[in-house]
Design a protein around this motif. Sequence first.
Motif, PDB file in Angstrom:
ATOM      1  N   LEU A 353      67.896  26.313  48.809  1.00 28.95           N
ATOM      2  CA  LEU A 353      67.297  26.789  50.058  1.00 28.95           C
ATOM      3  C   LEU A 353      67.314  25.696  51.122  1.00 28.95           C
ATOM      4  O   LEU A 353      67.578  25.964  52.304  1.00 28.95           O
ATOM      5  N   LEU A 354      67.065  24.469  50.719  1.00 27.13           N
ATOM      6  CA  LEU A 354      67.086  23.363  51.678  1.00 27.13           C
ATOM      7  C   LEU A 354      68.517  23.039  52.123  1.00 27.13           C
ATOM      8  O   LEU A 354      68.726  22.602  53.261  1.00 27.13           O
ATOM      9  N   LEU A 355      69.493  23.288  51.259  1.00 27.70           N
ATOM     10  CA  LEU A 355      70.890  23.133  51.672  1.00 27.70           C
ATOM     11  C   LEU A 355      71.266  24.207  52.687  1.00 27.70           C
ATOM     12  O   LEU A 355      72.031  23.948  53.632  1.00 27.70           O
ATOM     13  N   PHE A 356      70.757  25.424  52.518  1.00 26.21           N
ATOM     14  CA  PHE A 356      70.981  26.461  53.523  1.00 26.21           C
ATOM     15  C   PHE A 356      70.457  26.017  54.879  1.00 26.21           C
ATOM     16  O   PHE A 356      71.068  26.285  55.919  1.00 26.21           O
ATOM     17  N   GLN A 357      69.311  25.334  54.866  1.00 34.48           N
ATOM     18  CA  GLN A 357      68.750  24.845  56.127  1.00 34.48           C
ATOM     19  C   GLN A 357      69.687  23.806  56.745  1.00 34.48           C
ATOM     20  O   GLN A 357      69.913  23.809  57.967  1.00 34.48           O
ATOM     21  N   LYS A 358      70.255  22.943  55.931  1.00 37.00           N
ATOM     22  CA  LYS A 358      71.223  21.966  56.438  1.00 37.00           C
ATOM     23  C   LYS A 358      72.463  22.651  57.003  1.00 37.00           C
ATOM     24  O   LYS A 358      73.141  22.115  57.889  1.00 37.00           O
ATOM     25  N   ALA A 359      72.764  23.839  56.481  1.00 32.39           N
ATOM     26  CA  ALA A 359      73.924  24.595  56.965  1.00 32.39           C
ATOM     27  C   ALA A 359      73.619  25.368  58.242  1.00 32.39           C
ATOM     28  O   ALA A 359      74.505  26.044  58.777  1.00 32.39           O
ATOM     29  N   GLY A 360      72.388  25.278  58.715  1.00 37.55           N
ATOM     30  CA  GLY A 360      72.046  25.911  59.981  1.00 37.55           C
ATOM     31  C   GLY A 360      71.497  27.318  59.872  1.00 37.55           C
ATOM     32  O   GLY A 360      71.359  28.012  60.889  1.00 37.55           O
ATOM     33  N   VAL A 361      71.148  27.768  58.656  1.00 40.18           N
ATOM     34  CA  VAL A 361      70.572  29.106  58.497  1.00 40.18           C
ATOM     35  C   VAL A 361      69.095  29.055  58.900  1.00 40.18           C
ATOM     36  O   VAL A 361      68.369  28.162  58.466  1.00 40.18           O
ATOM     37  N   TYR A 402      57.809  28.244  57.719  1.00 47.64           N
ATOM     38  CA  TYR A 402      58.547  28.214  58.987  1.00 47.64           C
ATOM     39  C   TYR A 402      58.499  26.814  59.601  1.00 47.64           C
ATOM     40  O   TYR A 402      59.441  26.381  60.263  1.00 47.64           O
ATOM     41  N   ASP A 403      57.387  26.114  59.381  1.00 44.51           N
ATOM     42  CA  ASP A 403      57.228  24.761  59.923  1.00 44.51           C
ATOM     43  C   ASP A 403      57.785  23.695  58.997  1.00 44.51           C
ATOM     44  O   ASP A 403      58.261  22.653  59.458  1.00 44.51           O
ATOM     45  N   ASN A 404      57.699  23.963  57.689  1.00 45.25           N
ATOM     46  CA  ASN A 404      58.126  22.955  56.716  1.00 45.25           C
ATOM     47  C   ASN A 404      58.574  23.660  55.442  1.00 45.25           C
ATOM     48  O   ASN A 404      57.760  24.009  54.586  1.00 45.25           O
ATOM     49  N   LEU A 405      59.879  23.853  55.292  1.00 46.84           N
ATOM     50  CA  LEU A 405      60.407  24.571  54.136  1.00 46.84           C
ATOM     51  C   LEU A 405      60.186  23.797  52.843  1.00 46.84           C
ATOM     52  O   LEU A 405      60.127  24.386  51.756  1.00 46.84           O
ATOM     53  N   ASP A 406      60.013  22.480  52.949  1.00 48.77           N
ATOM     54  CA  ASP A 406      59.745  21.651  51.766  1.00 48.77           C
ATOM     55  C   ASP A 406      58.468  22.057  51.044  1.00 48.77           C
ATOM     56  O   ASP A 406      58.284  21.692  49.875  1.00 48.77           O
ATOM     57  N   THR A 407      57.593  22.799  51.708  1.00 50.59           N
ATOM     58  CA  THR A 407      56.345  23.210  51.066  1.00 50.59           C
ATOM     59  C   THR A 407      56.608  24.067  49.830  1.00 50.59           C
ATOM     60  O   THR A 407      55.751  24.180  48.950  1.00 50.59           O
ATOM     61  N   LEU A 408      57.795  24.653  49.731  1.00 52.47           N
ATOM     62  CA  LEU A 408      58.149  25.436  48.540  1.00 52.47           C
ATOM     63  C   LEU A 408      58.229  24.571  47.283  1.00 52.47           C
ATOM     64  O   LEU A 408      58.107  25.086  46.167  1.00 52.47           O
ATOM     65  N   LEU A 409      58.433  23.269  47.448  1.00 55.81           N
ATOM     66  CA  LEU A 409      58.529  22.375  46.295  1.00 55.81           C
ATOM     67  C   LEU A 409      57.209  22.232  45.559  1.00 55.81           C
ATOM     68  O   LEU A 409      57.192  21.933  44.361  1.00 55.81           O
TER      69      LEU A 409
END
Length: 423
Positions: A353-361, A402-409
């Motif tokens: 999911l965090l790689l998707f964010q790096k890809a601009g999704v 939405y503010d911090n996707l890392d919270t899923l960790l």
Amino acid sequence: MKIKIIAALFVAVIALTILSLPTPREESAKTSNSFILGPVNIFDGETTSQATYIEVLDGYIKDLHMEQPDSQLRKIDGQNRWLVPGLIDAHVHAWGDALEQNLERGVTTVIDMFGHPNFLRQHQPLRATTKFSRKADIFGAGLLITAPNGHGTQYGIEVSTLSKPQEAEKLIEQRIHAGSDFIKIVYTRSGSEYAHAPSISKQGLKAAIKSAHEQNCLAVVHIADHDSALDAVKAGADGLVHSFFNQPVSDELLTLLKANDVFVIPTMAVYEGMLRGAINDEILLNNESLEISAGAKSTLNRNFRNNGHFPEHFYTNLFTNTERMHEAGIPILAGSDAPNPNTAHGWSLLVELLLFQKAGVPVEDILKTATSVPADAFSLTDRGRIEKGMKADFLMLSQSPYDNLDTLLTPVKIWKNGYVVSH
């Protein structure tokens, strides 16, 4: 003496009565998957819900409410935290304690892309219940369709193989009889630069997809390069269970993917391990706040033999292709391909999911890739969303994703079938 015997019998009866009573955990398991949860902020699998309270009855969502309902059900204070549906990993290989590992990280459902049919059949009944469980639910392909000595035959599981297109119908029947929820086919175009091993022919690919569809089964195709993907889509594949990085995705393939409503599971985490192998250090292994088991660290640290031997633009292609497919409206599903090298069950879906964010999704679309989109792709009608009638599988988060996707960790709580299984 008679009094002593009677007294002893009385004590024995009391002891047996006490022993027969349910333990606190058993009693909790019988009574605790009905409740009112709120107030919470809800990502419902599609967008942010207007509701702030969830009513759960016997492990299913009975209703959503704008205000706390008048109910005799026990109340759980949501503290205005964020709630998202239990995550779905759309590409794993599960055995041993894989289902427990996934649930510990908030992955409440996995899609197994090749495994022993016995493991799949053993766990299939659990997904139709709301009993207390510390395992993720599993849907799976069972044995895949591959060529003699082809990819999938090297892992010690006996796999009947496809030599001629005429054999496809019988093999598909065997897979369905063995419990396969869908059909997975391994294909590489003849002459491809990235051939895994001997492959079924293009005619065999078409026959397998046709037979699967005739028997009302989804047909997904394992590919590793652009031209094999093109053949698979032209042959009628419902989904590609890997992306590719050997070249940028062509306009022709994008058009066909969109027109045929084909989904793609990019498996960026496992590909990143082939191309660079740095993402786990960046997100997981250097984060001292994460409690990662020794077993998970072992597979996260495992490298591919060709690691770092690909040209730099392949790494760029990996991200560009995901971004372009998303922008074209192709359904993108999050899948880790755990426990291949560079991955670990549960953890690597979050890395994906965090790689998707790096890809601009965008974040909302990223959340869909692990909730509603895989649920729709694999026709999982009771999960992937927070809405009436769905299973009460949730993650509670400390921050807005939405503010911090890392919270899923680091979820605050995880619910499976309406029971808290981690907090």
